[in-house]
Design a protein around this motif. Structure first.
Motif, mmCIF file in Angstrom:
data_model
loop_
_atom_site.group_PDB
_atom_site.id
_atom_site.type_symbol
_atom_site.label_atom_id
_atom_site.label_comp_id
_atom_site.label_asym_id
_atom_site.label_seq_id
_atom_site.Cartn_x
_atom_site.Cartn_y
_atom_site.Cartn_z
ATOM 1 N N ASP A 1 76.157 -0.508 122.015
ATOM 2 C CA ASP A 1 76.227 0.958 121.949
ATOM 3 C C ASP A 1 75.678 1.500 120.627
ATOM 4 O O ASP A 1 75.977 2.618 120.238
ATOM 5 N N VAL A 2 74.871 0.721 119.931
ATOM 6 C CA VAL A 2 74.426 1.132 118.596
ATOM 7 C C VAL A 2 73.512 2.365 118.673
ATOM 8 O O VAL A 2 72.726 2.528 119.600
ATOM 9 N N HIS A 3 73.689 3.231 117.726
ATOM 10 C CA HIS A 3 72.848 4.428 117.617
ATOM 11 C C HIS A 3 71.887 4.197 116.462
ATOM 12 O O HIS A 3 72.310 4.046 115.320
ATOM 13 N N VAL A 4 70.603 4.155 116.777
ATOM 14 C CA VAL A 4 69.614 3.791 115.763
ATOM 15 C C VAL A 4 69.049 5.048 115.103
ATOM 16 O O VAL A 4 68.638 5.992 115.779
ATOM 17 N N ILE A 5 69.064 5.056 113.785
ATOM 18 C CA ILE A 5 68.443 6.154 113.034
ATOM 19 C C ILE A 5 67.217 5.605 112.317
ATOM 20 O O ILE A 5 67.328 4.657 111.541
ATOM 21 N N ASP A 6 66.089 6.197 112.617
ATOM 22 C CA ASP A 6 64.846 5.773 111.974
ATOM 23 C C ASP A 6 64.735 6.478 110.626
ATOM 24 O O ASP A 6 64.416 7.654 110.548
ATOM 25 N N ALA A 7 65.023 5.748 109.577
ATOM 26 C CA ALA A 7 64.982 6.314 108.229
ATOM 27 C C ALA A 7 63.725 5.869 107.492
ATOM 28 O O ALA A 7 63.702 5.789 106.267
ATOM 29 N N GLY A 8 62.692 5.564 108.269
ATOM 30 C CA GLY A 8 61.466 5.040 107.690
ATOM 31 C C GLY A 8 60.952 5.868 106.517
ATOM 32 O O GLY A 8 60.898 7.088 106.588
ATOM 33 N N GLY A 9 60.592 5.195 105.455
ATOM 34 C CA GLY A 9 60.021 5.874 104.300
ATOM 35 C C GLY A 9 61.044 6.382 103.303
ATOM 36 O O GLY A 9 60.675 6.957 102.284
ATOM 37 N N SER A 10 62.326 6.159 103.596
ATOM 38 C CA SER A 10 63.339 6.635 102.637
ATOM 39 C C SER A 10 63.996 5.451 101.933
ATOM 40 O O SER A 10 63.792 4.301 102.300
ATOM 41 N N THR A 11 64.760 5.758 100.904
ATOM 42 C CA THR A 11 65.459 4.739 100.121
ATOM 43 C C THR A 11 66.958 4.946 100.253
ATOM 44 O O THR A 11 67.441 6.084 100.202
ATOM 45 N N ILE A 12 67.684 3.830 100.417
ATOM 46 C CA ILE A 12 69.152 3.899 100.498
ATOM 47 C C ILE A 12 69.714 3.892 99.080
ATOM 48 O O ILE A 12 69.384 3.012 98.281
ATOM 49 N N VAL A 13 70.553 4.864 98.773
ATOM 50 C CA VAL A 13 71.120 4.989 97.426
ATOM 51 C C VAL A 13 72.650 5.048 97.550
ATOM 52 O O VAL A 13 73.168 5.747 98.425
ATOM 53 N N PRO A 14 73.382 4.335 96.697
ATOM 54 C CA PRO A 14 74.843 4.442 96.740
ATOM 55 C C PRO A 14 75.290 5.868 96.425
ATOM 56 O O PRO A 14 74.680 6.534 95.583
ATOM 57 N N GLY A 15 76.332 6.341 97.072
ATOM 58 C CA GLY A 15 76.895 7.650 96.755
ATOM 59 C C GLY A 15 77.177 7.730 95.263
ATOM 60 O O GLY A 15 77.714 6.797 94.670
ATOM 61 N N MET A 16 76.784 8.843 94.654
ATOM 62 C CA MET A 16 76.851 8.934 93.187
ATOM 63 C C MET A 16 78.235 9.403 92.719
ATOM 64 O O MET A 16 79.055 9.883 93.500
ATOM 65 N N ILE A 17 78.457 9.240 91.441
ATOM 66 C CA ILE A 17 79.695 9.690 90.801
ATOM 67 C C ILE A 17 79.339 10.721 89.746
ATOM 68 O O ILE A 17 78.655 10.404 88.777
ATOM 69 N N ASP A 18 79.781 11.952 89.935
ATOM 70 C CA ASP A 18 79.640 12.945 88.870
ATOM 71 C C ASP A 18 80.862 12.789 87.971
ATOM 72 O O ASP A 18 81.949 13.266 88.283
ATOM 73 N N ALA A 19 80.657 12.087 86.866
ATOM 74 C CA ALA A 19 81.785 11.685 86.028
ATOM 75 C C ALA A 19 82.262 12.782 85.080
ATOM 76 O O ALA A 19 83.250 12.602 84.368
ATOM 77 N N HIS A 20 81.568 13.891 85.054
ATOM 78 C CA HIS A 20 82.056 15.018 84.254
ATOM 79 C C HIS A 20 81.852 16.286 85.059
ATOM 80 O O HIS A 20 80.768 16.876 85.067
#
Ligand SMILES: [Zn+2]
Length: 382
Positions: free
Chosen positions: A25-44
């Motif tokens: 049942d997988v739903h495929v998202i074509d993210a071609g051409g993009s980069t995976i980045v970890p969710g950021m932390i706004d530390a201030h």
């Protein structure tokens, strides 16, 4: 690369040419051409305040309005790829449930706890400062050691996750408290499992904070080589907020406020900016762990401007991938949240997709295409 997500968690990360069998049942998202980045932390950050060129005035807005501002900020943060916000000060407001005055961000933390679309936050309560420093009645004032200790204890009783001391004094060449006074607060907080951070605009206050063993310095606009050497030895974090000066420089074009548009104002800002960049450069070269934040709300940036700060860190000498680490991994370390700012199999699907390569170009972080935790938690991304 392919990445399989299920129920909000990363199941695996594999080469797209070697995915193995996919769930039916997988739903495929074509993210071609993009980069995976970890969710950021706004530390201030200051989640209850809007920022902008009148940021100081906005601190006096009614609490109900500031709670609405927080919701808008929560939305902006998520859309910009920010998963965690470390709130380093919010105004006091009477809590309708018991009438007690508490830092408003504590209420926001409660609201957001069960809302997966909102950033995860850690809250410092309100600012603790010497009288005559923070205007507008925003801070809890403490003029000596016992008062400082009492203010710290009250913040922890109210439910603050950590403490925020304001280490600029009424006179810029004098620290507001002694090293012993601040050390007593650090011992109290550590004894209760909480960290202590300190606003530091000037060297004399920075020295007191470092010698007293605070866990981090915010801004660190005026550090020298001795200060950064000791920070590196002790493991004291620096939380950079350099983009403030970029924002102020832009107000030279977009406002009519004298401190931004006059030659004298511009010169003063340029001078402080240079000194601040030099401080971060010294810290970086000394090996200080650098987390980073926008200071949105408590300064003039807006909640979706963390990319600006990553750009500023590159200007200060960090390589782009190191600057990105400041906005991800290092922020997680500062918070003591091992999974924040990382993408690992089995960990939360807290990542977003940008166009471009942020390991080499910090401006890629402005080009957010999708945010995993906002766009549904099941799917495969290629
Ligand atoms: Zn701030």
């Amino acid at each position: 690369m392919s990445l399989l997500v299920d129920a909000g968690h990363v199941v695996w990360i594999r080469p797209s040419t070697d995915e193995g069998d996919l769930p039916p049942d997988v739903h495929v998202i074509d993210a071609g051409g993009s980069t995976i980045v970890p969710g950021m932390i706004d530390a201030h950050s200051h989640v209850t305040l809007p920022g902008g060129s009148h940021w100081i005035d906005r601190g006096a807005d009614p609490p109900e309005e500031l709670l609405e501002v927080a919701e808008h900020n929560g939305d902006l943060l998520g859309r910009a790829g920010v998963r965690w916000a470390r709130d380093v000060g919010s105004p006091l407001a009477a809590d309708p449930r018991d009438g007690r005055r508490r830092a408003l961000a504590l209420r926001v933390r409660e609201r957001w706890q069960s809302d997966t679309n909102r950033p995860r936050i850690r809250v410092a309560g309100t600012w603790i400062g010497h009288s005559g420093v923070l205007t507008g009645g925003l801070a809890i004032e403490a003029d000596d050691g016992p008062a400082l200790l009492k203010a710290a204890s009250t913040q922890l009783d109210d439910g603050a996750d950590f403490l925020k001391l304001y280490l600029d004094g009424p006179k810029k060449e004098e620290a507001p408290w002694s090293t012993e006074d601040v050390r007593a607060v650090v011992e109290l907080a550590h004894g209760r499992g909480a960290k202590v951070t300190a606003h530091s605009g000037f060297l004399v206050g920075a020295r007191v904070g470092i010698d007293a063993g605070v866990d981090s310095l915010e801004h660190g606009f005026e550090l020298d080589s001795d200060a950064v050497a000791k920070m590196a030895r002790q493991g004291t974090f620096l939380v950079s907020t350099l983009a403030i000066f970029r924002s102020w420089a832009s107000f030279g074009q977009t406002t009519t406020l004298p401190r931004f548009v006059t030659d004298e104002g511009k010169e003063r800002i340029a001078h402080r900016r240079e000194r601040a960049i030099e401080s971060v450069r010294l810290a970086y070269r000394a090996g200080v762990r650098i987390a980073t934040g926008t200071d949105f709300g408590g300064g003039s940036l807006r909640a979706n401007h963390l990319a600006w700060e990553v750009e500023a860190l590159v200007e200060a000498g960090l390589r782009p991938w190191e600057a990105l680490a400041s906005a991800t991994l290092r922020g997680g370390e500062l918070l003591g949240e091992g999974q924040a700012g990382r993408i690992v199999e089995g960990g939360p699907a807290d990542f977003f997709l940008v166009h471009g390569d942020p390991l080499n170009d910090p401006t890629a972080l402005w080009r957010v295409w999708r945010v995993a935790w906002l766009d549904g938690s099941t799917g495969r991304r290629t």
